[in-house]
Enzyme design. Structure first.
Site, PDB file in Angstrom:
ATOM      1  N   CYS A 192      -0.217  57.365  40.445  1.00 40.34           N
ATOM      2  CA  CYS A 192       0.253  56.433  41.463  1.00 40.34           C
ATOM      3  C   CYS A 192       1.296  57.168  42.300  1.00 40.34           C
ATOM      4  O   CYS A 192       1.501  58.364  42.138  1.00 40.34           O
ATOM      5  CB  CYS A 192       0.853  55.191  40.799  1.00 40.34           C
ATOM      6  SG  CYS A 192       2.339  55.521  39.811  1.00 40.34           S
ATOM      7  N   ASN A 193       1.966  56.475  43.202  1.00 42.61           N
ATOM      8  CA  ASN A 193       3.038  57.096  43.992  1.00 42.61           C
ATOM      9  C   ASN A 193       4.137  57.621  43.070  1.00 42.61           C
ATOM     10  O   ASN A 193       4.408  57.024  42.027  1.00 42.61           O
ATOM     11  CB  ASN A 193       3.637  56.073  44.966  1.00 42.61           C
ATOM     12  CG  ASN A 193       2.636  55.604  45.993  1.00 42.61           C
ATOM     13  OD1 ASN A 193       1.924  56.403  46.593  1.00 42.61           O
ATOM     14  ND2 ASN A 193       2.564  54.297  46.195  1.00 42.61           N
ATOM     15  N   LEU A 194       4.754  58.712  43.488  1.00 41.55           N
ATOM     16  CA  LEU A 194       5.763  59.363  42.651  1.00 41.55           C
ATOM     17  C   LEU A 194       7.097  59.501  43.383  1.00 41.55           C
ATOM     18  O   LEU A 194       7.148  59.497  44.614  1.00 41.55           O
ATOM     19  CB  LEU A 194       5.282  60.764  42.246  1.00 41.55           C
ATOM     20  CG  LEU A 194       3.959  60.854  41.486  1.00 41.55           C
ATOM     21  CD1 LEU A 194       3.519  62.308  41.387  1.00 41.55           C
ATOM     22  CD2 LEU A 194       4.077  60.226  40.106  1.00 41.55           C
ATOM     23  N   TRP A 234      10.665  48.536  57.284  1.00 38.12           N
ATOM     24  CA  TRP A 234       9.390  48.427  57.992  1.00 38.12           C
ATOM     25  C   TRP A 234       8.586  47.255  57.444  1.00 38.12           C
ATOM     26  O   TRP A 234       8.384  47.134  56.226  1.00 38.12           O
ATOM     27  CB  TRP A 234       8.580  49.713  57.833  1.00 38.12           C
ATOM     28  CG  TRP A 234       9.073  50.831  58.713  1.00 38.12           C
ATOM     29  CD1 TRP A 234      10.305  50.987  59.251  1.00 38.12           C
ATOM     30  CD2 TRP A 234       8.311  51.961  59.145  1.00 38.12           C
ATOM     31  NE1 TRP A 234      10.376  52.137  59.993  1.00 38.12           N
ATOM     32  CE2 TRP A 234       9.163  52.748  59.952  1.00 38.12           C
ATOM     33  CE3 TRP A 234       6.994  52.377  58.928  1.00 38.12           C
ATOM     34  CZ2 TRP A 234       8.742  53.938  60.545  1.00 38.12           C
ATOM     35  CZ3 TRP A 234       6.577  53.562  59.510  1.00 38.12           C
ATOM     36  CH2 TRP A 234       7.437  54.329  60.312  1.00 38.12           C
ATOM     37  N   ARG A 248       4.145  48.151  45.951  1.00 39.05           N
ATOM     38  CA  ARG A 248       3.885  49.559  45.658  1.00 39.05           C
ATOM     39  C   ARG A 248       4.244  49.878  44.209  1.00 39.05           C
ATOM     40  O   ARG A 248       5.160  49.286  43.632  1.00 39.05           O
ATOM     41  CB  ARG A 248       4.707  50.470  46.581  1.00 39.05           C
ATOM     42  CG  ARG A 248       4.273  50.464  48.031  1.00 39.05           C
ATOM     43  CD  ARG A 248       2.919  51.112  48.238  1.00 39.05           C
ATOM     44  NE  ARG A 248       2.545  51.122  49.647  1.00 39.05           N
ATOM     45  CZ  ARG A 248       1.911  50.143  50.258  1.00 39.05           C
ATOM     46  NH1 ARG A 248       1.582  49.044  49.585  1.00 39.05           N
ATOM     47  NH2 ARG A 248       1.594  50.236  51.531  1.00 39.05           N
ATOM     48  N   HIS A 260       8.040  60.409  51.324  1.00 38.67           N
ATOM     49  CA  HIS A 260       7.471  59.155  50.866  1.00 38.67           C
ATOM     50  C   HIS A 260       8.583  58.108  50.850  1.00 38.67           C
ATOM     51  O   HIS A 260       9.753  58.413  51.077  1.00 38.67           O
ATOM     52  CB  HIS A 260       6.853  59.329  49.480  1.00 38.67           C
ATOM     53  CG  HIS A 260       5.608  60.142  49.488  1.00 38.67           C
ATOM     54  ND1 HIS A 260       5.560  61.439  49.022  1.00 38.67           N
ATOM     55  CD2 HIS A 260       4.355  59.849  49.936  1.00 38.67           C
ATOM     56  CE1 HIS A 260       4.332  61.911  49.167  1.00 38.67           C
ATOM     57  NE2 HIS A 260       3.588  60.981  49.724  1.00 38.67           N
ATOM     58  N   LYS A 282      -8.649  64.793  49.046  1.00 33.22           N
ATOM     59  CA  LYS A 282      -8.516  64.583  47.605  1.00 33.22           C
ATOM     60  C   LYS A 282      -9.811  64.065  46.984  1.00 33.22           C
ATOM     61  O   LYS A 282     -10.149  64.406  45.842  1.00 33.22           O
ATOM     62  CB  LYS A 282      -7.360  63.609  47.322  1.00 33.22           C
ATOM     63  CG  LYS A 282      -5.989  64.182  47.632  1.00 33.22           C
ATOM     64  CD  LYS A 282      -5.697  65.395  46.759  1.00 33.22           C
ATOM     65  CE  LYS A 282      -4.314  65.958  46.981  1.00 33.22           C
ATOM     66  NZ  LYS A 282      -4.036  67.130  46.119  1.00 33.22           N
ATOM     67  N   VAL A 341       6.027  68.061  41.835  1.00 32.23           N
ATOM     68  CA  VAL A 341       5.346  68.001  40.543  1.00 32.23           C
ATOM     69  C   VAL A 341       5.379  69.362  39.859  1.00 32.23           C
ATOM     70  O   VAL A 341       5.680  69.476  38.664  1.00 32.23           O
ATOM     71  CB  VAL A 341       3.899  67.501  40.708  1.00 32.23           C
ATOM     72  CG1 VAL A 341       3.153  67.572  39.371  1.00 32.23           C
ATOM     73  CG2 VAL A 341       3.875  66.077  41.241  1.00 32.23           C
ATOM     74  N   GLY A 342       5.089  70.420  40.614  1.00 29.10           N
ATOM     75  CA  GLY A 342       5.066  71.764  40.049  1.00 29.10           C
ATOM     76  C   GLY A 342       6.394  72.172  39.441  1.00 29.10           C
ATOM     77  O   GLY A 342       6.451  72.711  38.324  1.00 29.10           O
ATOM     78  N   SER A 353      -4.677  61.700  43.899  1.00 29.79           N
ATOM     79  CA  SER A 353      -3.758  60.678  44.409  1.00 29.79           C
ATOM     80  C   SER A 353      -4.446  59.323  44.455  1.00 29.79           C
ATOM     81  O   SER A 353      -5.646  59.228  44.737  1.00 29.79           O
ATOM     82  CB  SER A 353      -3.285  61.057  45.817  1.00 29.79           C
ATOM     83  OG  SER A 353      -2.645  59.969  46.446  1.00 29.79           O
ATOM     84  N   SER A 354      -3.684  58.274  44.219  1.00 32.89           N
ATOM     85  CA  SER A 354      -4.255  56.922  44.277  1.00 32.89           C
ATOM     86  C   SER A 354      -4.587  56.493  45.703  1.00 32.89           C
ATOM     87  O   SER A 354      -5.210  55.444  45.898  1.00 32.89           O
ATOM     88  CB  SER A 354      -3.290  55.910  43.646  1.00 32.89           C
ATOM     89  OG  SER A 354      -2.056  55.894  44.333  1.00 32.89           O
ATOM     90  N   CYS A 355      -4.208  57.291  46.696  1.00 35.90           N
ATOM     91  CA  CYS A 355      -4.591  56.964  48.077  1.00 35.90           C
ATOM     92  C   CYS A 355      -6.105  57.137  48.282  1.00 35.90           C
ATOM     93  O   CYS A 355      -6.636  56.751  49.318  1.00 35.90           O
ATOM     94  CB  CYS A 355      -3.822  57.816  49.077  1.00 35.90           C
ATOM     95  SG  CYS A 355      -4.338  59.538  49.124  1.00 35.90           S
ATOM     96  N   TYR A 378      -5.679  62.905  54.287  1.00 33.56           N
ATOM     97  CA  TYR A 378      -5.232  63.369  52.968  1.00 33.56           C
ATOM     98  C   TYR A 378      -6.153  62.823  51.877  1.00 33.56           C
ATOM     99  O   TYR A 378      -6.572  63.552  50.973  1.00 33.56           O
ATOM    100  CB  TYR A 378      -3.799  62.913  52.741  1.00 33.56           C
ATOM    101  CG  TYR A 378      -3.207  63.303  51.407  1.00 33.56           C
ATOM    102  CD1 TYR A 378      -2.751  64.598  51.187  1.00 33.56           C
ATOM    103  CD2 TYR A 378      -3.080  62.372  50.376  1.00 33.56           C
ATOM    104  CE1 TYR A 378      -2.192  64.962  49.956  1.00 33.56           C
ATOM    105  CE2 TYR A 378      -2.528  62.728  49.154  1.00 33.56           C
ATOM    106  CZ  TYR A 378      -2.087  64.021  48.957  1.00 33.56           C
ATOM    107  OH  TYR A 378      -1.534  64.381  47.741  1.00 33.56           O
TER     108      TYR A 378
END
Length: 308
Positions: free
Chosen positions: A161-163, A199, A206, A176, A136, A12-13, A103-105, A132
């Site tokens: 959301c996940n990225l 898996w 997702r 991820h 957050k 992200v940075g 994070s959405s987690c 984690y």
């Protein structure tokens, strides 16, 4: 505006620093040598020296299911220390604007989808990334408490959301899902494999957003920060099955083998899609389709592989 971006070396940075709007701001993106976020004194001294007007906090220890299961202590303690230090040092140094990227987690594993911002701490977390998520949640709540005590401060949390996208980690163990699958399918094609394992049954759903879209929102939010709610989801507002991601990635890479489902492996939450009502009220939505984002990410991955 002088802006400190923590985690400037992460996915992200790096995308924040490379965005076309970055030239309109003076961005500070210190390395871990220059700014040790795990040490409060280091953070405090840095803020006193550089006196940023705004902080975008996107630093953290991140990883996929395997990494989170293997190292829950690291994912809790490291992220807890980093979040607490940067937020409290910002408050103590009188920095009025703070964008905390969470994070959405953080949402409960059994929460009803789509996930609304008010659902944080309303149920048990997903065990595979609980450490984690707890870290957050603490950072998010700390921002809320600071604003509650001093309404002149704007310490707000973005909940993506996940990225996936440029500068992601492409590793079988630490990544991820999307970058891990890109690497897996690319290598399967290179090795002329005829099948790939997935898996679980592949039916878990997702929501993955292309990272550049999140960064578009970050710059959008900088210009409208006083209009943002305390916590806001940033995502697509819809999702895909794991099988959909595998098939899309296989189509982009050109892999025509078959998929075999490994039902002995963990799958995490069965669905996780964020509610984007508040996002739409602000007048923002994502731009990049799944296929377009996958194509861009695969191209970046090929360049990264050749560079290595």
């Amino acid at each position: 505006m002088k802006i400190l971006v923590t985690g400037g070396n992460g996915m992200v940075g790096k995308n924040i620093l490379e965005h076309e709007k970055a030239i309109h701001y003076f961005l500070l993106a210190p390395s871990s040598t220059d700014l040790n976020l795990s040490d409060y004194t280091s953070v405090d001294n840095y803020l006193k020296e550089y006196q940023p007007d705004f902080i975008i906090h996107c630093a953290g220890l991140v990883g996929g299911i395997q990494a989170n299961i293997a190292r829950p202590v690291d994912f809790l303690v490291c992220n807890l220390d980093i979040g607490r230090n940067i937020i409290m040092a910002a408050k103590n140094n009188g920095i009025k604007n703070f964008m905390n990227i969470a994070s959405s987690c953080m949402y409960p594993r059994e929460a009803q989808n789509p996930l609304q911002e008010e659902l944080i701490l309303q149920g048990e977390l997903e065990p595979t990334n609980e450490g984690y998520a707890l870290a957050k949640i603490v950072a998010t709540r700390l921002c809320e408490y600071i604003v509650k005590e001093n309404s002149s401060l704007q310490y707000k949390t973005i909940i993506p959301c996940n990225l996936y996208g440029k500068h992601d980690k492409f590793s079988n163990k630490d990544s991820h899902m999307v970058p891990a699958v890109i690497k897996k399918i690319y290598e399967a094609k290179q090795n002329k494999a005829t099948e790939i394992d997935i898996w679980g049954n592949g039916l878990a759903r997702r929501e993955f957003m292309y990272t550049e879209d999140l960064v578009d929102f970050v710059y959008f939010a900088l210009e409208k920060f006083d209009q943002l709610p305390q916590n806001i989801n940033v995502g697509l507002g819809f999702d895909y099955t794991i099988n959909d991601y595998y098939q899309t990635i296989a189509g982009v890479i050109g892999f025509d083998g078959k998929f075999v489902h490994d039902l002995t492996k963990p799958i995490g939450m069965r669905q996780k899609v964020v509610d984007v009502t508040k996002l739409k009220q602000l007048g923002w939505e994502h731009k990049t389709s799944l296929e377009e984002g996958i194509k861009k990410t695969v191209e970046y991955f090929k360049i990264a592989i050749l560079h290595d």
